[in-house]
Motif scaffolding. Structure first.
Motif, PDB file in Angstrom:
ATOM      1  N   SER A  55      40.970  45.586  47.360  1.00 23.02           N
ATOM      2  CA  SER A  55      40.589  44.304  47.529  1.00 23.02           C
ATOM      3  C   SER A  55      39.718  43.753  46.027  1.00 23.02           C
ATOM      4  O   SER A  55      39.958  42.649  45.786  1.00 23.02           O
ATOM      5  CB  SER A  55      39.454  44.403  48.537  1.00 23.02           C
ATOM      6  OG  SER A  55      38.700  43.229  48.753  1.00 23.02           O
ATOM      7  N   PHE A  56      39.306  44.783  45.570  1.00 27.31           N
ATOM      8  CA  PHE A  56      38.350  44.628  44.364  1.00 27.31           C
ATOM      9  C   PHE A  56      39.492  43.966  43.289  1.00 27.31           C
ATOM     10  O   PHE A  56      39.176  43.278  42.503  1.00 27.31           O
ATOM     11  CB  PHE A  56      37.648  45.756  43.838  1.00 27.31           C
ATOM     12  CG  PHE A  56      36.766  45.393  42.513  1.00 27.31           C
ATOM     13  CD1 PHE A  56      35.581  44.803  42.433  1.00 27.31           C
ATOM     14  CD2 PHE A  56      37.363  46.012  41.364  1.00 27.31           C
ATOM     15  CE1 PHE A  56      35.117  44.505  41.226  1.00 27.31           C
ATOM     16  CE2 PHE A  56      36.793  45.665  40.143  1.00 27.31           C
ATOM     17  CZ  PHE A  56      35.545  45.084  40.100  1.00 27.31           C
ATOM     18  N   HIS A  58      42.382  42.602  43.606  1.00 24.46           N
ATOM     19  CA  HIS A  58      42.718  41.255  43.988  1.00 24.46           C
ATOM     20  C   HIS A  58      41.839  40.121  43.495  1.00 24.46           C
ATOM     21  O   HIS A  58      42.112  39.307  42.943  1.00 24.46           O
ATOM     22  CB  HIS A  58      43.084  41.313  45.514  1.00 24.46           C
ATOM     23  CG  HIS A  58      43.522  39.914  45.971  1.00 24.46           C
ATOM     24  ND1 HIS A  58      44.714  39.367  45.617  1.00 24.46           N
ATOM     25  CD2 HIS A  58      42.929  39.222  46.662  1.00 24.46           C
ATOM     26  CE1 HIS A  58      44.947  38.239  46.394  1.00 24.46           C
ATOM     27  NE2 HIS A  58      43.980  37.907  46.918  1.00 24.46           N
ATOM     28  N   ARG A  59      40.550  40.433  43.951  1.00 27.64           N
ATOM     29  CA  ARG A  59      39.391  39.691  43.520  1.00 27.64           C
ATOM     30  C   ARG A  59      39.458  39.395  41.792  1.00 27.64           C
ATOM     31  O   ARG A  59      39.145  38.377  41.453  1.00 27.64           O
ATOM     32  CB  ARG A  59      38.243  39.953  44.023  1.00 27.64           C
ATOM     33  CG  ARG A  59      37.963  39.787  45.221  1.00 27.64           C
ATOM     34  CD  ARG A  59      36.824  40.331  45.928  1.00 27.64           C
ATOM     35  NE  ARG A  59      36.596  40.529  47.540  1.00 27.64           N
ATOM     36  CZ  ARG A  59      35.869  39.731  48.160  1.00 27.64           C
ATOM     37  NH1 ARG A  59      34.701  39.011  47.546  1.00 27.64           N
ATOM     38  NH2 ARG A  59      35.962  39.738  49.501  1.00 27.64           N
ATOM     39  N   ALA A  62      42.399  37.412  40.940  1.00 25.33           N
ATOM     40  CA  ALA A  62      41.902  35.911  41.288  1.00 25.33           C
ATOM     41  C   ALA A  62      41.040  35.142  40.111  1.00 25.33           C
ATOM     42  O   ALA A  62      41.193  34.147  39.647  1.00 25.33           O
ATOM     43  CB  ALA A  62      41.505  35.653  42.633  1.00 25.33           C
ATOM     44  N   VAL A  63      40.037  36.140  39.852  1.00 27.70           N
ATOM     45  CA  VAL A  63      39.116  35.555  38.925  1.00 27.70           C
ATOM     46  C   VAL A  63      39.564  35.228  37.663  1.00 27.70           C
ATOM     47  O   VAL A  63      39.394  34.481  36.960  1.00 27.70           O
ATOM     48  CB  VAL A  63      37.608  36.633  38.676  1.00 27.70           C
ATOM     49  CG1 VAL A  63      36.804  36.126  37.626  1.00 27.70           C
ATOM     50  CG2 VAL A  63      36.956  36.281  40.166  1.00 27.70           C
TER      51      VAL A  63
END
Length: 93
Positions: A55-56, A58-59, A62-63
């Motif tokens: 999850s981290f 993926h974030r 995205a950032v």
């Protein structure tokens, strides 16, 4: 916990690590084996689940994509401003 612990800054985010680091710091002068075990436990406990790590990641991806888009937009705006300046100084406006 020892009063001379230098790990207080980690207490809020990593309470388990803070406790283990404090134990290790307090025992480092008296019992090397116990200090080693506490330090190892303190280093192993911050490892999160693979789902949380994914999850981290993926974030972060995205950032990074948003940052790249912002850099491209900024470059385009800089080019437009340079063109506007050129026209203004040449008397074309």
């Amino acid at each position: 916990m020892a009063s001379h612990c230098n790990f207080a800054f980690q207490k809020a985010g990593w309470p388990g690590w803070h406790e283990a680091a404090g134990k290790e710091a307090g025992l480092s002068y008296s019992d090397a084996r116990t200090a080693y075990c506490c330090a190892r436990r303190g280093l192993e406990s911050p490892v999160r689940t693979i789902e949380l790590q994914r999850s981290f990641a993926h974030r972060v991806t995205a950032v990074e994509a948003l940052k790249a888009a912002q850099r491209a937009s900024l470059a385009e705006l800089d080019a437009l401003f340079a063109t506007l300046q050129h026209r203004a100084f040449c008397g074309e406006l």
